[in-house]
Design an enzyme around this catalytic site. Structure first.
Site, PDB file in Angstrom:
ATOM      1  N   ILE A   8       0.831  -1.204   0.000  1.00 25.27           N
ATOM      2  CA  ILE A   8       0.000   0.000   0.000  1.00 25.27           C
ATOM      3  C   ILE A   8       0.870   1.260   0.000  1.00 25.27           C
ATOM      4  O   ILE A   8       0.425   2.336   0.397  1.00 25.27           O
ATOM      5  CB  ILE A   8      -0.971   0.002   1.189  1.00 25.27           C
ATOM      6  CG1 ILE A   8      -0.223  -0.083   2.523  1.00 25.27           C
ATOM      7  CG2 ILE A   8      -1.952  -1.145   1.064  1.00 25.27           C
ATOM      8  CD1 ILE A   8      -1.128   0.062   3.743  1.00 25.27           C
ATOM      9  N   THR A  33       4.125   0.857   1.230  1.00 25.22           N
ATOM     10  CA  THR A  33       5.062   0.605   2.317  1.00 25.22           C
ATOM     11  C   THR A  33       6.422   0.125   1.838  1.00 25.22           C
ATOM     12  O   THR A  33       7.403   0.221   2.578  1.00 25.22           O
ATOM     13  CB  THR A  33       4.473  -0.439   3.270  1.00 25.22           C
ATOM     14  OG1 THR A  33       4.053  -1.575   2.497  1.00 25.22           O
ATOM     15  CG2 THR A  33       3.270   0.115   4.008  1.00 25.22           C
ATOM     16  N   ILE A  69      16.523  -3.549  10.394  1.00 24.39           N
ATOM     17  CA  ILE A  69      15.888  -2.711   9.383  1.00 24.39           C
ATOM     18  C   ILE A  69      16.285  -3.248   8.007  1.00 24.39           C
ATOM     19  O   ILE A  69      17.462  -3.209   7.634  1.00 24.39           O
ATOM     20  CB  ILE A  69      16.316  -1.234   9.528  1.00 24.39           C
ATOM     21  CG1 ILE A  69      16.018  -0.735  10.941  1.00 24.39           C
ATOM     22  CG2 ILE A  69      15.611  -0.378   8.480  1.00 24.39           C
ATOM     23  CD1 ILE A  69      14.568  -0.811  11.349  1.00 24.39           C
ATOM     24  N   PRO A 104      16.616   0.790   5.050  1.00 23.33           N
ATOM     25  CA  PRO A 104      16.533   2.069   5.765  1.00 23.33           C
ATOM     26  C   PRO A 104      15.825   3.161   4.971  1.00 23.33           C
ATOM     27  O   PRO A 104      15.236   4.065   5.566  1.00 23.33           O
ATOM     28  CB  PRO A 104      18.008   2.424   6.004  1.00 23.33           C
ATOM     29  CG  PRO A 104      18.726   1.113   5.993  1.00 23.33           C
ATOM     30  CD  PRO A 104      18.000   0.275   4.972  1.00 23.33           C
ATOM     31  N   THR A 159      13.148   2.885   2.654  1.00 28.07           N
ATOM     32  CA  THR A 159      11.697   2.756   2.745  1.00 28.07           C
ATOM     33  C   THR A 159      11.236   2.794   4.198  1.00 28.07           C
ATOM     34  O   THR A 159      10.128   3.270   4.492  1.00 28.07           O
ATOM     35  CB  THR A 159      11.209   1.462   2.071  1.00 28.07           C
ATOM     36  OG1 THR A 159      11.885   0.338   2.651  1.00 28.07           O
ATOM     37  CG2 THR A 159      11.483   1.493   0.575  1.00 28.07           C
ATOM     38  N   GLN A 188       8.363   5.226   5.959  1.00 36.05           N
ATOM     39  CA  GLN A 188       7.259   4.789   6.798  1.00 36.05           C
ATOM     40  C   GLN A 188       7.136   5.644   8.055  1.00 36.05           C
ATOM     41  O   GLN A 188       6.044   6.051   8.447  1.00 36.05           O
ATOM     42  CB  GLN A 188       7.446   3.323   7.185  1.00 36.05           C
ATOM     43  CG  GLN A 188       7.077   2.345   6.098  1.00 36.05           C
ATOM     44  CD  GLN A 188       5.594   2.382   5.818  1.00 36.05           C
ATOM     45  OE1 GLN A 188       4.786   1.884   6.586  1.00 36.05           O
ATOM     46  NE2 GLN A 188       5.207   3.006   4.727  1.00 36.05           N
ATOM     47  N   GLU A 227       3.131   1.359  11.716  1.00 29.38           N
ATOM     48  CA  GLU A 227       2.316   2.022  12.725  1.00 29.38           C
ATOM     49  C   GLU A 227       3.106   2.923  13.671  1.00 29.38           C
ATOM     50  O   GLU A 227       2.629   3.978  14.087  1.00 29.38           O
ATOM     51  CB  GLU A 227       1.579   0.972  13.575  1.00 29.38           C
ATOM     52  CG  GLU A 227       0.153   0.716  13.168  1.00 29.38           C
ATOM     53  CD  GLU A 227       0.035  -0.210  11.971  1.00 29.38           C
ATOM     54  OE1 GLU A 227      -1.062  -0.303  11.400  1.00 29.38           O
ATOM     55  OE2 GLU A 227       1.032  -0.837  11.590  1.00 29.38           O
TER      56      GLU A 227
END
Length: 746
Positions: A472, A474, A636, A639, A641, A645, A712
């Site tokens: 979506i 991400t 990670i 780093p 992308t 986020q 999130e």
């Protein structure tokens, strides 16, 4: 010979789908064509409760190009039982059934679908459909129904209810030296992703459909369509290669999917239905919440009591639930805790998950209360949090698989210049602006869900990895390519990820920040299976340098299998496949949580958010020149992308703090700012310097890859950090979000 392997995991990598998107080559749900495609436009109810007495459709039917108008009186057939309408993430209750009857449950409810040969004809005809209503009393105001809040009798799957109270929180509160008690309000928010909800349903023949759908779960939508319309799952294929944002709004099938499929089956033609921006305000939202929080601490600033009760809005037909108050019992050490959560029914559509559902609002209210208690105790807010550091999840009595929150505190404070903070609110001025610093802790679950994947290696050294995950925005396309490339020692360019298709290996919906850990681990397992097969064939080759080696003694690097102790001795992957007469090698893999481990351990992503604000002392305008978000999220993968986020989450947190709210005229039960002109979100002028820090955190238990979720955590705590900084600048506590300038100056 160059033998150094490029470790793709951990490298900032450009999106593999980036060029397709910026050149317009990536096609979204409403951009796929089909022969004889019809267009559907939904007509929405203009009242909040009642029933449709009559529908006037004659003028609409006379518009050239109109094929059919579906209403509750002539809609296509659908399943009878509620369970057939429930999708994978549905809350308890009765799922909404479009055009099921003449009953109106909320303003904006679909009451008709106009289908025509062109979008223009369908849109014009829809504007001519009128309805007569028998209007009933409605309520869309949470405060009015707050006293009628109830504990949901059936719990939503995957959403734990508040834990039982521990200790004696009321007694501890009354005895405490330092106490605060306050109410907080966080208004309803709407997702507003860039891409409108759309479905292009291609009719392939009798009961066979290919559906291009805006969804966060192709297999969830596939199962919904098959169940509602009584179709065979194998005859329903849902494709969602590219999704233009969702933030949780596309976890459940939305109205346009039902309408496109229903019309297609009834008319035996391909049909496209796209919601308008206004209609997207009536399909799900982050519900308004009210919070009553009491907290207490001793003379050393150690928490002695936490009491957090929250009431959230839901619809009349489903009990939508989130984990809102649970965070208050686990973020800090406290022996006396009482948490409660209730719902109040309103005449609205059912709310739905929105980035960090539950935590985004629960942590915001709680972290504001923590800041208030720290001020009451005369202790620096950061120091107060350090003194109450939790080493266990005290709600469940489980150990953390890792928790590098202390490093987040240290590094974030250093980057914001926390030492500049004045203990006296309103004491720092720069010209006509008041300057303040605030901070908050963030926390989100680190899930590992069941997922499957397949991998295929061909003799040209190219790898294909596939799983029915979604992207979506991400970066799923990219990280799966990185994982496959890293596993087999290939360039990322030689790996083709396949996602966004219900025909691919099983995947959960993309939500909860679990995709990287779950689907990524499944892809890794599939690649490991290929490696085992390659190694087996390599050992059997004539004069193979690997004949006497064990699997643990070889590495896959630079497109070769080589001895770990002597990388010059090895074989290229194409060489092994050609010698073994292999056209391809396939492998499959699965990921799932370890149930025994879950009895003892629990995993979370943590963050510390530090904010500097400047408030115009005359007119209350808030500027945020700098935010630092320090995150502990395990390994990670990318780093680049990953930073994106966090940036997106922080911007949404700023929106929650200062901008976003649904303005409802409760007399009508209608949202009045149902457009991007009047529903305020942060613009470029509102965003300045956002610094993202990923602290080092090793976690071998959280997932096979050692990764946690990032989708999130960026929003969690951000709004509270802004609110706390505003108090630092002005000395005024605003407990009603968003914090608009009128609340500051009044």
């Amino acid at each position: 010979m160059e033998t150094a392997n490029i470790h793709h995991i951990g490298n900032p990598t450009n999106r593999v789908d980036g060029r397709l998107k910026v050149t317009g080559a990536a096609r979204y749900a409403a951009e796929h064509e089909a022969s004889g495609l019809l267009h559907g436009v939904i007509v929405s109810a203009t009242v909040a409760a009642g029933r449709v007495v009559s529908l006037e459709t004659e003028r609409a039917l006379s518009v050239p190009g109109v094929v059919e108008i579906f209403t509750h009186e002539n809609r296509g057939s659908g399943a009878w039982l509620d369970r057939n309408w429930k999708d994978e993430v549905a809350p308890p209750g009765h799922p909404f059934r479009p055009l099921h009857s003449d009953r109106i449950l909320f303003a904006g409810q679909p009451i008709a679908l106009v289908v025509a040969e062109t979008l223009e004809a369908a849109r014009d005809a829809a504007s001519l459909v009128t309805a007569a209503y028998e209007v009933e009393q409605h309520c869309t105001e949470l405060e009015v129904k707050r006293s009628e809040a109830y504990e949901p009798p059936e719990k939503r799957s995957g959403i734990p209810p508040p834990p039982e109270p521990r200790g004696k929180p009321e007694d501890a509160f009354e005895r405490a030296r330092h106490r605060i008690a306050a109410d907080y309000r966080i208004r309803a928010e709407h997702h507003n992703p860039m891409e409108l909800f759309a479905t292009t349903c291609v009719y392939e023949g009798k009961d066979k459909l290919t559906i291009y759908e805006k969804t966060q779960g192709s297999q969830n939508s596939q199962g919904y369509v098959a169940s509602v319309f009584g179709l065979k799952t194998k005859n329903v294929r849902v494709i969602n290669h590219y999704v233009g944002g969702a933030f949780g709004s596309a976890l459940r099938p939305q109205q346009q999917l039902f309408f496109a499929v229903m019309a297609s089956l009834e008319l035996k033609r391909s049909v496209r239905v796209v919601l308008t921006r206004s209609q997207m305000f009536y399909i799900g939202y982050r519900p308004e919440t009210r919070h009553a929080i009491s907290m207490a601490a001793d003379n050393e600033g150690r928490l002695t009591s936490i009491i957090h009760g929250a009431v959230a809005a839901t619809s009349h037909y489903e009990d939508y639930q989130e984990s809102i108050v649970n965070w208050s019992g686990m973020m800090y050490h406290c022996d006396n805790v009482k948490l409660s959560y209730g719902l109040a029914k309103l005449n609205t559509a059912t709310p739905c998950d929105m980035r960090a559902p539950g935590a985004a609002v629960g942590v915001t209210a709680f972290e504001c209360a923590v800041d208030e208690l720290a001020h009451e105790a005369g202790i620096d807010p950061l120091e107060f949090r350090k003194r109450n550091f939790a080493t266990l999840d005290e709600n469940m009595g489980k150990q953390f698989t890792s928790k590098a929150l202390s490093a987040c505190y240290h590094q974030g404070a250093a980057r914001i210049g926390w030492e500049r903070r004045s203990a006296e609110p309103g004491a720092v001025r720069d010209g006509h602006e008041l300057v303040g610093l605030g901070m908050a802790t963030g926390m989100w679950e680190a899930f590992l869900m069941k997922a499957s994947a397949e991998a295929k290696l061909t003799p040209d050294g190219r790898l294909q990895v596939s799983t029915a995950a979604s992207d979506i925005g991400t970066g799923t396309w990219t990280i799966l390519a990185q994982i496959g490339a890293d596993a087999l020692g290939l360039p990322v360019e030689d790996v083709t990820p396949m996602i966004g298709d219900s025909s691919l290996p099983a995947s959960p919906v993309e939500g909860g920040s679990w995709t990287a850990a779950s689907n990524g681990s499944a892809v890794l397992a599939a690649c490991e299976a290929i490696k085992q097969t390659l190694f087996k064939h390599a050992r059997k080759m004539a004069n193979s340098p690997l004949t006497a080696a064990s699997f643990d003694e070889v590495v896959f690097l630079s497109g070769r299998i080589a001895l770990r102790t002597d990388p010059d001795r090895g074989l290229s992957l194409p060489e092994v496949m050609h010698a073994s007469d292999l056209d391809e090698i396939r492998g499959s893999g699965k990921a799932a949580p370890k149930l025994l481990q879950m009895r003892k351990y629990v995993s979370y992503t943590h963050s510390a958010v530090f904010t500097e604000v400047r408030v115009d002392r005359d007119i209350g305008i808030v500027r945020i020149p700098k935010i630092v978000c320090a995150v502990a999220a395990g390994k990670i993968i990318n780093p680049k992308t990953a930073r994106s986020q966090i940036l997106g989450g922080v911007v949404m947190g700023i929106g929650m703090a200062l901008h976003e709210e649904a303005m409802t005229d409760h007399r009508l039960g209608k949202i009045m700012n149902h457009n991007l002109a009047e529903y305020h979100v942060p613009a470029h002028a509102d965003i300045a310097d956002i610094e993202v820090i990923f602290v080092d955190e090793q976690d071998e238990k959280v997932s096979p890859l050692g990764v946690k979720g990032l989708g999130e955590i960026g929003i969690v705590g951000t709004a509270a950090a802004v609110a706390n900084a505003i108090f630092s600048a002005t000395g005024k506590r605003v407990r009603d979000f968003p914090i608009t300038l009128d609340k500051i100056i009044r």
